[in-house]
Design a protein around this motif. Structure first.
Motif, short mmCIF file in Angstrom:
data_model
loop_
_atom_site.label_atom_id
_atom_site.label_comp_id
_atom_site.label_asym_id
_atom_site.label_seq_id
_atom_site.Cartn_x
_atom_site.Cartn_y
_atom_site.Cartn_z
N ILE A 29 0.84 -1.20 0.00
CA ILE A 29 0.00 0.00 0.00
C ILE A 29 0.88 1.26 0.00
O ILE A 29 0.63 2.21 -0.74
N LYS A 30 1.91 1.24 0.83
CA LYS A 30 2.82 2.38 0.88
C LYS A 30 3.55 2.57 -0.45
O LYS A 30 3.73 3.70 -0.93
N PHE A 31 3.93 1.46 -1.07
CA PHE A 31 4.60 1.52 -2.37
C PHE A 31 3.71 2.15 -3.43
O PHE A 31 4.14 3.02 -4.20
N VAL A 32 2.44 1.75 -3.47
CA VAL A 32 1.51 2.29 -4.47
C VAL A 32 1.27 3.79 -4.22
O VAL A 32 1.17 4.58 -5.17
N LYS A 33 1.18 4.18 -2.95
CA LYS A 33 1.00 5.59 -2.64
C LYS A 33 2.17 6.42 -3.16
O LYS A 33 1.99 7.50 -3.74
N GLU A 34 3.38 5.93 -2.94
CA GLU A 34 4.55 6.66 -3.41
C GLU A 34 4.60 6.70 -4.94
O GLU A 34 4.99 7.70 -5.53
N ARG A 35 4.18 5.61 -5.57
CA ARG A 35 4.11 5.61 -7.04
C ARG A 35 3.09 6.64 -7.53
O ARG A 35 3.33 7.36 -8.51
N SER A 36 1.96 6.74 -6.83
CA SER A 36 0.93 7.72 -7.21
C SER A 36 1.45 9.14 -7.05
O SER A 36 1.16 10.02 -7.87
N GLU A 37 2.21 9.38 -5.98
CA GLU A 37 2.77 10.71 -5.78
C GLU A 37 3.73 11.07 -6.92
O GLU A 37 3.78 12.22 -7.37
N ILE A 38 4.49 10.09 -7.36
CA ILE A 38 5.40 10.33 -8.49
C ILE A 38 4.61 10.68 -9.75
O ILE A 38 4.98 11.60 -10.49
N GLU A 39 3.51 9.96 -10.00
CA GLU A 39 2.68 10.25 -11.17
C GLU A 39 2.09 11.65 -11.08
O GLU A 39 2.05 12.39 -12.07
N GLN A 40 1.61 12.02 -9.88
CA GLN A 40 1.01 13.34 -9.72
C GLN A 40 2.04 14.45 -9.91
O GLN A 40 1.76 15.48 -10.54
N THR A 41 3.23 14.23 -9.38
CA THR A 41 4.29 15.23 -9.56
C THR A 41 4.67 15.34 -11.04
O THR A 41 4.86 16.46 -11.56
N TYR A 42 4.78 14.21 -11.71
CA TYR A 42 5.11 14.20 -13.14
C TYR A 42 4.04 14.94 -13.95
O TYR A 42 4.37 15.77 -14.82
N ALA A 43 2.78 14.67 -13.63
CA ALA A 43 1.69 15.33 -14.35
C ALA A 43 1.70 16.84 -14.09
O ALA A 43 1.47 17.64 -15.00
N LYS A 44 1.98 17.22 -12.85
CA LYS A 44 2.02 18.65 -12.52
C LYS A 44 3.14 19.35 -13.28
O LYS A 44 2.96 20.47 -13.80
N LEU A 45 4.29 18.71 -13.35
CA LEU A 45 5.41 19.30 -14.09
C LEU A 45 5.09 19.43 -15.58
O LEU A 45 5.43 20.44 -16.22
N LEU A 46 4.43 18.42 -16.14
CA LEU A 46 4.04 18.49 -17.55
C LEU A 46 3.05 19.62 -17.80
O LEU A 46 3.15 20.35 -18.79
N ARG A 47 2.08 19.78 -16.89
CA ARG A 47 1.09 20.85 -17.06
C ARG A 47 1.76 22.22 -16.96
O ARG A 47 1.43 23.14 -17.73
N ASN A 48 2.67 22.37 -16.02
CA ASN A 48 3.38 23.64 -15.90
C ASN A 48 4.21 23.92 -17.16
O ASN A 48 4.31 25.07 -17.61
N LEU A 49 4.78 22.86 -17.72
CA LEU A 49 5.59 23.02 -18.92
C LEU A 49 4.73 23.48 -20.10
O LEU A 49 5.10 24.40 -20.84
N THR A 50 3.59 22.84 -20.29
CA THR A 50 2.71 23.22 -21.40
C THR A 50 2.14 24.62 -21.19
O THR A 50 2.02 25.40 -22.15
N LYS A 51 1.82 24.96 -19.94
CA LYS A 51 1.30 26.29 -19.66
C LYS A 51 2.35 27.36 -19.96
O LYS A 51 2.04 28.46 -20.41
N LYS A 52 3.61 27.02 -19.71
CA LYS A 52 4.70 27.97 -19.94
C LYS A 52 4.85 28.30 -21.42
O LYS A 52 5.13 29.45 -21.78
N TYR A 53 4.66 27.30 -22.28
CA TYR A 53 4.92 27.50 -23.71
C TYR A 53 3.66 27.76 -24.53
O TYR A 53 3.76 28.09 -25.70
N LEU A 54 2.47 27.60 -23.92
CA LEU A 54 1.25 27.94 -24.65
C LEU A 54 1.13 29.45 -24.75
O LEU A 54 1.39 30.17 -23.78
N LYS A 55 0.73 29.96 -25.92
CA LYS A 55 0.58 31.39 -26.12
C LYS A 55 -0.79 31.83 -25.65
O LYS A 55 -1.80 31.27 -26.02
#
Length: 502
Positions: A29-55
């Protein structure tokens, strides 16, 4: 084979084994939670990246008309969708694995605790019976020893010639009492032994096997639940793979749809001025009829032609008839304006026809409504129609002048070279009347302001209720859209403050 029959004497081992299984579930359970946190962080970074370059609201956003610019924006949009799928993976892992498995684990812990408690109680009950049996056995041994002593005493008295008959009878009486007491203790011990054996047999062949088999079922169910969790860990990501694949395919499609030739043609179409190239400069002969001399040569040097400049550095204010634009760009803007006014005029005429029909119905049947109530709307609509017709005539006249003026200019260039000669006075240079050539954007629709909005921030404009606006850029999900007012003012307004016209 089962735990009850084969591991009947391994209570401590079973206790340790089941606890280890629960610990493994908690670790997963702890392992899956940490994996989910990694996915959420990755998604957040991707969204910030797209927001940065969208006009958003940039003056160069008109570049997105070119396929290579538009494709890059499409890639950013697909990447934003891809980030959403990574967030979905994290959410499903938390919900389907962590939350469900945590709840199930709490139930397992309580059930395991109850089973182990039942086993301890059964063991305590058997130990209590064994102690009672030992106590009964000791009492029987003691009473039997005392009875033997009294019997031996009777035998000694009978063999002793000095003992009286009364002493012998008395000893026999005591011996008989002791013997009866010993027999009773023997019977009690036998009954207690039989009872203990029965309880022991029930403990080892019924109670403990049942409890251990329940613990075995509990552990196997935990293992099965863990297996399902392991499979979900993969299935959750597999479920979104088709969407992720479509996002990646969309990125590939954005790259393949780029047309460099079309971009070049679009660039030419947007920026060509429509002017003819300047004619050759004629030779001005100052030596005819004048004797050449050094001093005359110096005094009568031909005047240098002023440098031809197509672009001015200062910004000229935009004119209503777009006369500040080059001929080609002016014609496009005028035609676009005529098309917009024609659409509005057609809409108002349709509304006027509908009001007239409704008025006729009310006149024929007054119960349906009062025709007088429609008069203000009809009057207002007719005023709008008259205004739009005037605007349409005005812009059509300007367009006719622009087309006729260009044809006249072309004919003049073809028939007379002298008409294109440049004078030494910069104020007579026809190219100085034009400003930098602006890129012309194509409107994407029209809208009507529902409320008044004060544009106090940079990039926004103010609008009034009921104002007709030209939509230059639709809402891209951030709640803002770019519009053009009739005055030529352009900027961003809230999308909820306007209604898109059909």
């Amino acid at each position: 084979m089962n735990w009850g029959s084969d591991l009947w004497d391994q209570y401590d081992v079973i206790d340790k084994h089941t606890q280890s299984g629960l610990d493994l579930a908690e670790r997963y359970i702890k392992f899956v939670k940490e994996r989910s946190e990694i996915e959420q962080t990755y998604a957040k970074l991707l969204r910030n990246l797209t927001k940065k370059y969208l006009k958003r609201g940039h003056k160069d956003e008109q570049d997105c008309k070119y396929s290579n610019y538009a494709s890059f924006q499409d890639i950013l949009a697909e990447l934003n969708d891809y980030a959403g799928q990574r967030e979905l993976i994290a959410e499903n892992m938390i919900e389907s694995i962590c939350n469900n498995l945590s709840k199930y684990l709490q139930e397992l812990k309580q059930e395991r605790k109850n089973h182990l408690s039942d086993a301890r109680k059964a063991q305590q009950s058997l130990d209590s019976s064994l102690k009672h049996l030992e106590s009964t056995k000791k009492r029987f041994a003691k009473e039997w020893a005392e009875a033997e002593k009294t019997v031996q005493q009777v035998e000694r008295l009978e063999n002793d010639p000095n003992s009286t008959k009364l002493d012998v009878e008395k000893a026999k009486h005591v011996a008989n009492a002791r013997t009866r007491a010993a027999e009773e203790c023997r019977n009690d011990y036998a009954a207690e032994l039989q009872k203990y054996n029965k309880e022991q047999n029930c403990y080892y062949y019924v109670e403990i096997p049942q409890i251990f088999n329940k613990l075995q079922d509990l552990d196997e169910n935990r293992i099965r639940k863990m297996a399902e969790g392991y499979c979900k860990f993969s299935d959750i990501e597999k479920n979104v793979l088709p969407i992720i694949s479509r996002c990646l395919e969309g990125i590939t499609a954005a790259g393949t749809k780029i047309d460099e030739k079309q971009d070049s043609l679009l660039f030419i179409e947007q920026n060509k001025s429509g002017f003819e190239r300047p004619a050759d400069v004629e030779f001005e002969d100052y030596t005819q009829g004048i004797k050449a001399s050094n001093s005359d040569t110096i005094l009568n040097q031909p005047k240098l032609r002023p440098k031809l400049r197509l672009f001015r550095k200062h910004k000229q204010a935009a004119a209503e008839d777009f006369s500040h634009l080059p001929p080609e760009q002016r014609k496009k803007r005028l035609q676009a304006k005529i098309d917009d006014i024609s659409k509005d005029l057609q809409k108002e005429q349709d509304q006027s026809d509908a009001l007239e029909k409704m008025k006729d119905v009310y006149v024929k049947n007054s119960q349906l409504g009062d025709p007088a109530r429609l008069e203000p709307q009809i009057c207002q609509t007719n005023q709008k129609i008259g205004h739009l017709k005037g605007e349409l005539t005005k812009y059509e006249t300007w367009l006719s002048e622009a087309v006729g003026g260009e044809e006249s200019s072309n004919n003049t260039n073809n028939n007379s070279q002298h008409s294109l000669e440049m004078t030494s006075d910069p104020s007579q240079n026809i190219y100085t009347d034009f400003d930098e050539f602006d890129d012309i954007e194509t409107p994407v629709g029209q809208c009507t302001a529902l409320y008044t909005f004060e544009g106090n921030n940079e990039g926004t404009i103010s609008i009034t209720e009921g104002e007709l606006l030209t939509v230059m850029e639709k809402d891209k999900g951030d709640g803002w859209m770019r519009v053009l007012r009739a005055s030529g003012e352009e900027g961003y307004i809230p999308s909820s403050y306007v209604k898109i016209n059909a």
